[in-house]
Design a protein around this motif. Structure first.
Motif, mmCIF file in Angstrom:
data_model
loop_
_atom_site.group_PDB
_atom_site.id
_atom_site.type_symbol
_atom_site.label_atom_id
_atom_site.label_comp_id
_atom_site.label_asym_id
_atom_site.label_seq_id
_atom_site.Cartn_x
_atom_site.Cartn_y
_atom_site.Cartn_z
ATOM 1 N N TYR A 6 -8.247 -0.009 3.382
ATOM 2 C CA TYR A 6 -9.360 0.327 3.131
ATOM 3 C C TYR A 6 -7.826 1.379 4.596
ATOM 4 C CZ TYR A 6 -11.932 4.179 5.765
ATOM 5 O OH TYR A 6 -12.513 5.293 6.482
ATOM 6 N N PRO A 7 -7.070 2.481 4.753
ATOM 7 C CA PRO A 7 -8.309 3.726 3.635
ATOM 8 C C PRO A 7 -7.388 4.219 2.855
ATOM 9 C CG PRO A 7 -6.761 4.726 5.607
ATOM 10 C CD PRO A 7 -6.686 3.188 5.367
ATOM 11 N N PHE A 8 -6.588 4.028 1.829
ATOM 12 C CA PHE A 8 -5.328 3.687 1.006
ATOM 13 C C PHE A 8 -5.860 3.915 -0.669
ATOM 14 C CE2 PHE A 8 -3.181 2.043 4.699
ATOM 15 C CZ PHE A 8 -3.048 3.238 5.753
ATOM 16 N N LYS A 9 -5.426 4.264 -1.468
ATOM 17 C CA LYS A 9 -5.911 3.973 -3.216
ATOM 18 C C LYS A 9 -5.426 3.201 -3.507
ATOM 19 C CE LYS A 9 -5.969 9.640 -3.477
ATOM 20 N NZ LYS A 9 -5.372 10.371 -4.380
ATOM 21 N N PRO A 10 -5.950 2.280 -4.321
ATOM 22 C CA PRO A 10 -5.693 1.003 -4.682
ATOM 23 C C PRO A 10 -4.183 0.528 -5.446
ATOM 24 C CG PRO A 10 -8.326 1.820 -5.386
ATOM 25 C CD PRO A 10 -7.572 2.641 -5.292
ATOM 26 N N PHE A 11 -3.543 0.034 -4.962
ATOM 27 C CA PHE A 11 -2.190 -0.466 -5.046
ATOM 28 C C PHE A 11 -2.031 -0.887 -6.672
ATOM 29 C CE2 PHE A 11 -2.831 -0.961 -0.930
ATOM 30 C CZ PHE A 11 -2.558 0.366 0.050
ATOM 31 N N GLU A 12 -0.930 -0.160 -7.691
ATOM 32 C CA GLU A 12 -1.788 -0.883 -8.936
ATOM 33 C C GLU A 12 -0.037 -2.314 -9.300
ATOM 34 O OE1 GLU A 12 -2.434 -0.064 -11.774
ATOM 35 O OE2 GLU A 12 -4.001 1.138 -11.468
ATOM 36 N N VAL A 13 -1.119 -3.688 -9.660
ATOM 37 C CA VAL A 13 0.417 -4.562 -9.283
ATOM 38 C C VAL A 13 -0.111 -5.357 -11.270
ATOM 39 C CG1 VAL A 13 0.312 -7.005 -8.768
ATOM 40 C CG2 VAL A 13 -0.109 -5.009 -7.120
ATOM 41 N N CYS A 209 6.965 0.832 -9.546
ATOM 42 C CA CYS A 209 5.337 1.397 -8.766
ATOM 43 C C CYS A 209 5.645 1.220 -7.666
ATOM 44 C CB CYS A 209 4.817 -0.131 -9.166
ATOM 45 S SG CYS A 209 2.596 0.918 -9.065
ATOM 46 N N TYR A 210 5.921 1.737 -7.191
ATOM 47 C CA TYR A 210 6.661 2.628 -5.366
ATOM 48 C C TYR A 210 5.283 3.463 -4.975
ATOM 49 C CZ TYR A 210 9.239 4.162 -1.592
ATOM 50 O OH TYR A 210 9.653 4.087 -0.283
ATOM 51 N N TYR A 211 4.936 2.963 -3.954
ATOM 52 C CA TYR A 211 3.893 3.877 -2.545
ATOM 53 C C TYR A 211 4.971 3.604 -1.097
ATOM 54 C CZ TYR A 211 0.838 2.452 -5.996
ATOM 55 O OH TYR A 211 0.113 1.800 -7.381
ATOM 56 N N PHE A 212 4.632 4.704 -0.426
ATOM 57 C CA PHE A 212 4.975 4.932 0.756
ATOM 58 C C PHE A 212 4.039 5.305 1.477
ATOM 59 C CE2 PHE A 212 7.254 7.373 3.975
ATOM 60 C CZ PHE A 212 8.075 6.497 5.162
ATOM 61 N N ILE A 213 3.542 4.639 2.856
ATOM 62 C CA ILE A 213 3.067 4.776 4.129
ATOM 63 C C ILE A 213 4.215 5.713 5.529
ATOM 64 C CG2 ILE A 213 0.881 4.552 5.245
ATOM 65 C CD1 ILE A 213 0.364 2.243 3.044
ATOM 66 N N ASP A 214 3.836 7.025 5.410
ATOM 67 C CA ASP A 214 4.468 6.900 6.277
ATOM 68 C C ASP A 214 4.015 6.953 7.778
ATOM 69 O OD1 ASP A 214 2.873 9.324 7.159
ATOM 70 O OD2 ASP A 214 3.461 10.731 6.084
ATOM 71 N N ASP A 215 4.421 7.222 9.068
ATOM 72 C CA ASP A 215 3.825 7.030 10.165
ATOM 73 C C ASP A 215 2.995 7.535 10.166
ATOM 74 O OD1 ASP A 215 4.350 5.616 12.233
ATOM 75 O OD2 ASP A 215 5.435 7.212 13.712
ATOM 76 N N ASP A 216 2.610 8.722 9.486
ATOM 77 C CA ASP A 216 1.091 8.944 9.956
ATOM 78 C C ASP A 216 -0.521 8.582 9.453
ATOM 79 O OD1 ASP A 216 1.969 10.588 12.386
ATOM 80 O OD2 ASP A 216 3.165 12.409 10.830
ATOM 81 N N LEU A 217 0.370 7.432 8.754
ATOM 82 C CA LEU A 217 -0.210 7.429 7.409
ATOM 83 C C LEU A 217 -0.593 7.343 6.527
ATOM 84 C CD1 LEU A 217 -2.914 5.449 9.969
ATOM 85 C CD2 LEU A 217 -0.230 4.160 8.970
#
Length: 222
Positions: A6-13, A209-217
């Motif tokens: 939480y609060p992000f969408k699920p990360f695929e693995v 499979c790439y995800y990036f979370i910026d400094d503003d979440l």
């Protein structure tokens, strides 16, 4: 599988796939590492059918490659596996050599004239421990070789857990990383990488499979 936090969408693995989470937020990075290491219930694991499964049973936290002691992680597992790999001829050779050592020690004890004897009971696992089987110096100190060993041993031992690592890109250029990713693809390994980055590197990792979370979440992904 999907890793949830939480609060992000699920990360695929998935099998044979490298999943990369990069973040510009030190808070997110620290939280991810802490949650995994402590198996906190704020991070979870679900199947493709959205069934919740045990995070502890289905993930293996290795963290920073250079912080791993391969002997501590795998030596006992490898020794136990060797007891099933070794063929009958090699087993007989080890028994014969052990008997020769026992005969030498029996003669030594006889000369001491003490009520001590040598056990005639033979155990392959004890024999392997006595031989001092261990990982090479290179494998214990080179990040690439450490990760390669983790992938190979997990495959050989048929461990199907998600392999979780951090700081991989501190040590590997893209060529070496691609080699390990291809090895993981061959083995069907599930690889989950956590990395700190101030910039979104989606183009660099377009094949993963790439995800990036910026400094503003804010989470960015394809």
């Amino acid at each position: 599988m999907k890793i949830t936090m939480y609060p992000f969408k699920p990360f695929e693995v998935n099998n044979g796939q490298v999943t990369i989470i990069q973040t510009a937020s030190s808070k997110v990075y620290v939280n991810l590492v802490k949650l995994f290491k402590n198996e906190d219930d704020r991070i979870g694991l679900i199947t493709q059918n959205d069934e919740e499964v045990s995070l502890a049973a289905n993930t293996e936290w290795y963290g920073d490659p250079l912080m791993n002691d391969l002997d501590a992680l795998f030596k006992s597992k490898v020794q136990r596996k060797l007891t099933t790999w070794i063929d009958n001829n090699s087993r007989e050779d080890l028994i014969q050599l052990t008997n020769q050592m026992n005969d030498v020690m029996t003669d030594v004890l006889f000369g001491m004239d003490l009520p001590i004897t040598v056990s005639k009971e033979w155990d392959l696992l004890k024999c392997l421990k006595f031989l001092g089987i261990q990982f090479t110096e290179l494998a214990r100190n080179n990040p690439y070789d450490i990760i390669e060993a983790i992938l190979k041993i997990s495959h050989d031992l048929k461990d199907s857990q998600v392999i979780c690592l951090t700081n991989v890109f501190h040590y590997l250029d893209m060529e070496r990383f691609s080699e390990l990713a291809n090895l993981g693809k061959t083995f069907g390994s599930k690889i989950f990488l956590i990395d700190f980055s101030e910039t979104n590197q989606r183009d660099k990792f377009k094949d993963y499979c790439y995800y990036f979370i910026d400094d503003d979440l804010v989470e960015w992904h394809d």
